[in-house]
Design an enzyme around this catalytic site. Structure first.
Site, mmCIF file in Angstrom:
data_model
loop_
_atom_site.group_PDB
_atom_site.id
_atom_site.type_symbol
_atom_site.label_atom_id
_atom_site.label_comp_id
_atom_site.label_asym_id
_atom_site.label_seq_id
_atom_site.Cartn_x
_atom_site.Cartn_y
_atom_site.Cartn_z
ATOM 1 N N LYS A 146 -5.525 -10.380 -6.171
ATOM 2 C CA LYS A 146 -6.408 -10.541 -7.229
ATOM 3 C C LYS A 146 -7.847 -10.167 -6.852
ATOM 4 C CE LYS A 146 -3.724 -11.365 -10.495
ATOM 5 N NZ LYS A 146 -3.380 -10.122 -10.546
ATOM 6 N N HIS B 187 4.537 0.719 -9.011
ATOM 7 C CA HIS B 187 5.434 -0.209 -8.796
ATOM 8 C C HIS B 187 5.757 -0.987 -9.953
ATOM 9 C CE1 HIS B 187 5.391 -0.498 -4.322
ATOM 10 N NE2 HIS B 187 5.204 0.714 -4.390
ATOM 11 N N TYR C 82 0.535 -11.465 -12.347
ATOM 12 C CA TYR C 82 0.508 -10.630 -11.171
ATOM 13 C C TYR C 82 0.150 -9.158 -11.780
ATOM 14 C CZ TYR C 82 1.864 -8.303 -6.905
ATOM 15 O OH TYR C 82 1.834 -7.620 -5.765
ATOM 16 N N PRO D 242 -5.204 -13.618 -0.517
ATOM 17 C CA PRO D 242 -4.668 -12.316 -0.930
ATOM 18 C C PRO D 242 -3.519 -12.431 -1.419
ATOM 19 C CG PRO D 242 -5.018 -12.516 1.455
ATOM 20 C CD PRO D 242 -5.751 -13.881 0.808
HETATM 21 C C1 LIG Z 1 -6.802 -8.166 4.253
HETATM 22 C C2 LIG Z 1 -7.298 -8.102 2.738
HETATM 23 C C3 LIG Z 1 -6.147 -7.838 1.669
HETATM 24 C C4 LIG Z 1 -6.439 -7.936 0.584
HETATM 25 N N1 LIG Z 1 -5.522 -7.476 -0.448
HETATM 26 C C5 LIG Z 1 -6.117 -7.459 -1.885
HETATM 27 C C6 LIG Z 1 -5.161 -6.939 -2.733
HETATM 28 O O1 LIG Z 1 -3.998 -6.775 -2.397
HETATM 29 N N2 LIG Z 1 -5.397 -7.018 -4.209
HETATM 30 C C7 LIG Z 1 -6.681 -7.267 -4.438
HETATM 31 O O2 LIG Z 1 -7.123 -7.105 -5.541
HETATM 32 N N3 LIG Z 1 -7.855 -7.682 -3.515
HETATM 33 C C8 LIG Z 1 -7.501 -7.871 -2.126
HETATM 34 N N4 LIG Z 1 -8.368 -8.301 -1.272
HETATM 35 C C9 LIG Z 1 -9.344 -8.569 -1.408
HETATM 36 C C10 LIG Z 1 -10.433 -7.532 -1.931
HETATM 37 O O3 LIG Z 1 -10.381 -6.679 -0.675
HETATM 38 C C11 LIG Z 1 -11.917 -7.898 -2.170
HETATM 39 O O4 LIG Z 1 -11.793 -8.715 -3.177
HETATM 40 C C12 LIG Z 1 -12.845 -6.639 -2.789
HETATM 41 O O5 LIG Z 1 -13.213 -6.045 -1.589
HETATM 42 C C13 LIG Z 1 -14.011 -7.366 -3.314
HETATM 43 O O6 LIG Z 1 -15.087 -6.276 -3.441
HETATM 44 P P1 LIG Z 1 -16.450 -6.499 -3.645
HETATM 45 O O7 LIG Z 1 -17.128 -5.181 -4.073
HETATM 46 O O8 LIG Z 1 -16.816 -7.586 -4.646
HETATM 47 O O9 LIG Z 1 -16.813 -7.105 -2.147
HETATM 48 P P2 LIG Z 1 -16.764 -5.977 -0.641
HETATM 49 O O10 LIG Z 1 -15.734 -5.122 -0.775
HETATM 50 O O11 LIG Z 1 -16.903 -7.247 0.452
HETATM 51 O O12 LIG Z 1 -18.088 -5.213 -0.611
HETATM 52 C C14 LIG Z 1 -19.402 -5.772 -0.383
HETATM 53 C C15 LIG Z 1 -20.143 -4.724 0.180
HETATM 54 O O13 LIG Z 1 -21.462 -5.246 0.361
HETATM 55 C C16 LIG Z 1 -22.162 -5.162 1.518
HETATM 56 N N5 LIG Z 1 -23.078 -5.933 2.101
HETATM 57 C C17 LIG Z 1 -22.873 -7.030 2.401
HETATM 58 N N6 LIG Z 1 -24.214 -7.678 3.003
HETATM 59 C C18 LIG Z 1 -25.229 -6.737 2.308
HETATM 60 C C19 LIG Z 1 -26.486 -6.874 2.573
HETATM 61 N N7 LIG Z 1 -27.026 -7.924 2.941
HETATM 62 N N8 LIG Z 1 -27.313 -6.023 2.250
HETATM 63 C C20 LIG Z 1 -26.579 -4.635 1.628
HETATM 64 N N9 LIG Z 1 -24.924 -4.746 1.685
HETATM 65 C C21 LIG Z 1 -24.461 -5.590 1.994
HETATM 66 C C22 LIG Z 1 -20.769 -4.907 2.438
HETATM 67 O O14 LIG Z 1 -21.058 -4.150 3.698
HETATM 68 C C23 LIG Z 1 -19.891 -4.472 1.683
HETATM 69 O O15 LIG Z 1 -19.610 -2.981 1.720
HETATM 70 C C24 LIG Z 1 -7.875 -8.404 0.010
HETATM 71 C C25 LIG Z 1 -9.016 -8.730 1.029
HETATM 72 C C26 LIG Z 1 -8.427 -8.593 2.324
HETATM 73 C C27 LIG Z 1 -9.467 -9.211 3.443
#
Ligand SMILES: Cc1cc2nc3c(=O)[nH]c(=O)nc-3n(C[C@H](O)[C@H](O)[C@H](O)COP(=O)(O)OP(=O)(O)OC[C@H]3O[C@@H](n4cnc5c(N)ncnc54)[C@H](O)[C@@H]3O)c2cc1C
Length: 386
Positions: A296, A72, A384, A292
């Protein structure tokens, strides 16, 4: 079990860190509390910054993204019944990619498993200890037995509700939080796209967002009460609310379709400082959350592990600790920039429960400034696209 790096959490942060380390010949073990099926089916982010796209492509996991994702070059701000395009690429030279987070997860899981990476799903009761010693440990339950990993470093990539952050003694961390008085009602719909670019709409009744996942699946959101129940939103009410908030004076229409997934998400800003304690490093949502609106969260998680992987590789290859020492400050600089941008977009586009007509006029004046000043539009576009 011994490993150089124990990684808690197989979200984008944990999986990508493991993958980047593997490319440099450094072993890791990833512990995930959910099943592979669950993590590959959780619908979350969808907007990837150019830097995220480039890193995934350069590290060999971008092939399907390049084929199936959508580039996009602009977004639309809609308010007072009119649409205004922010030409991201023209203003910054960069673009974004719409490619769902769970597809990124699938690509990373496949890459790790194809390389015989140690990725344990369904582990329970992970507990971190000896974090400020030279050999931090993670103990956990797997298939009815208790196992322990002794590592040189632990990466806490287990999201906002994980165990890593609370394992750091509270006197060694400072937390900054803002909870917003609204949530997002999100739906997935079987329908053709209603727009070529994402629409961010500000309306008297609240914010709405038109996003996409594929030519057949659309992702729509609207601001709601975070305490609301999805059951109080039958399909007809959802569509009526979306039509009202997205209405324009130029006859644009929103394509309806079968709603096959719905949920309410809370909106929060959160940062923990520092992102390191002893030999545990926090990355992604474990260390920070953004609402969201700025798209980011996933991109910040990717940036954290880009910085952390580089620091760990330096350490394992040369013994240099500068990168590890600088990790928290380096990551936090970008985190706070994204925190500000996400707060700003959220504040400008949503209605707050204590809004006065005066405040609403200020929001409209700011939106008008963004769409009529090239300098202000560049400010938005730069943040963005990342
Ligand atoms: C509806 C929604 C829309 C979004 N839209 C955007 C977007 O358009 N662009 C963007 O950049 N971000 C967006 N985000 C944010 C983005 O999804 C998160 O910031 C991202 O998932 C972060 O990744 P992470 O790996 O840090 O954490 P997570 O994706 O939360 O992964 C953490 C993992 O750790 C596991 N875990 C948790 N506790 C334990 C434990 N005790 N032992 C072992 N494993 C564990 C969980 O099961 C999970 O799989 C959005 C979020 C939501 C909810």
């Amino acid at each position: 079990m011994k490993t150089p790096v124990a990684i808690v959490g197989a979200g984008p942060a944990g999986l990508l860190l493991s993958h980047l380390l593997h490319l440099e010949g450094i072993d890791s073990v990833v512990l995930e509390s959910r099943t592979r099926e669950e993590i590959e089916a959780t619908i979350r982010a969808g907007v990837l910054e150019q830097g995220t796209v480039d890193l995934l492509a350069q590290s060999g996991v971008g092939e399907r993204m390049k084929r199936e994702g959508f580039v996009h070059e602009g977004i639309v701000l809609r308010f007072a019944g009119a649409s205004h395009r922010i030409a991201l690429t023209e203003l910054t030279g960069r673009s974004i990619m719409v490619y769902a987070q769970h597809e990124v997860i699938k690509d990373l899981v496949k890459a790790r498993l194809d390389a015989n990476g140690k990725l344990f799903f369904g582990v329970k009761d992970a507990a971190l200890y000896d974090l400020d010693s030279p050999s931090p440990k993670v103990r956990f339950h797997r298939e009815e037995s208790v196992e322990e990993i002794e590592a040189q470093f632990v990466a806490g990539c287990d999201g906002f509700h994980g165990v890593s952050r609370p394992s750091i003694p509270s006197r060694h961390r400072q937390e900054f939080t803002r909870t917003y008085p609204f949530g997002w009602f999100g739906i997935l719909v079987e329908a053709p796209p209603s727009t070529a670019e994402l629409i961010y709409a500000h309306h008297e009744r609240g914010f709405a967002l038109v996003s996409t996942r594929s030519p057949q699946i659309q992702r729509l959101y609207f601001q709601c009460d975070p305490e609301d129940d999805v059951k109080s939103w039958p399909d007809a009410r959802i569509w009526e609310e979306l039509h009202t908030r997205l209405a324009t004076r130029d006859g644009w229409t929103l394509a309806e379709g079968r709603i096959f997934q719905r949920g309410i998400i809370a909106m929060r800003s959160f940062v923990v400082e520092p992102m390191r304690f002893g030999r545990v490093f926090l990355a992604g949502d474990a260390a920070h959350i953004v609402p969201p609106t700025g798209a980011k969260g996933l991109n910040l998680a990717v940036n954290d592990v880009r910085v952390l992987a580089r620091a760990l590789v330096d350490y394992f290859k040369t013994g240099a600790e500068e990168g590890l020492k600088a990790y928290s400050a380096t990551a936090l600089r970008r985190v706070w920039r994204a925190e500000h941008f996400s707060w700003w977009m959220t504040s400008m586009l949503h209605r707050f429960h204590d809004d006065t007509p005066f405040h609403h006029r200020l929001q409209l004046a700011e939106l008008d400034y963004v769409v009529s000043s090239r300098a202000k539009a560049i400010t938005l576009a730069e943040s963005y696209v990342g």
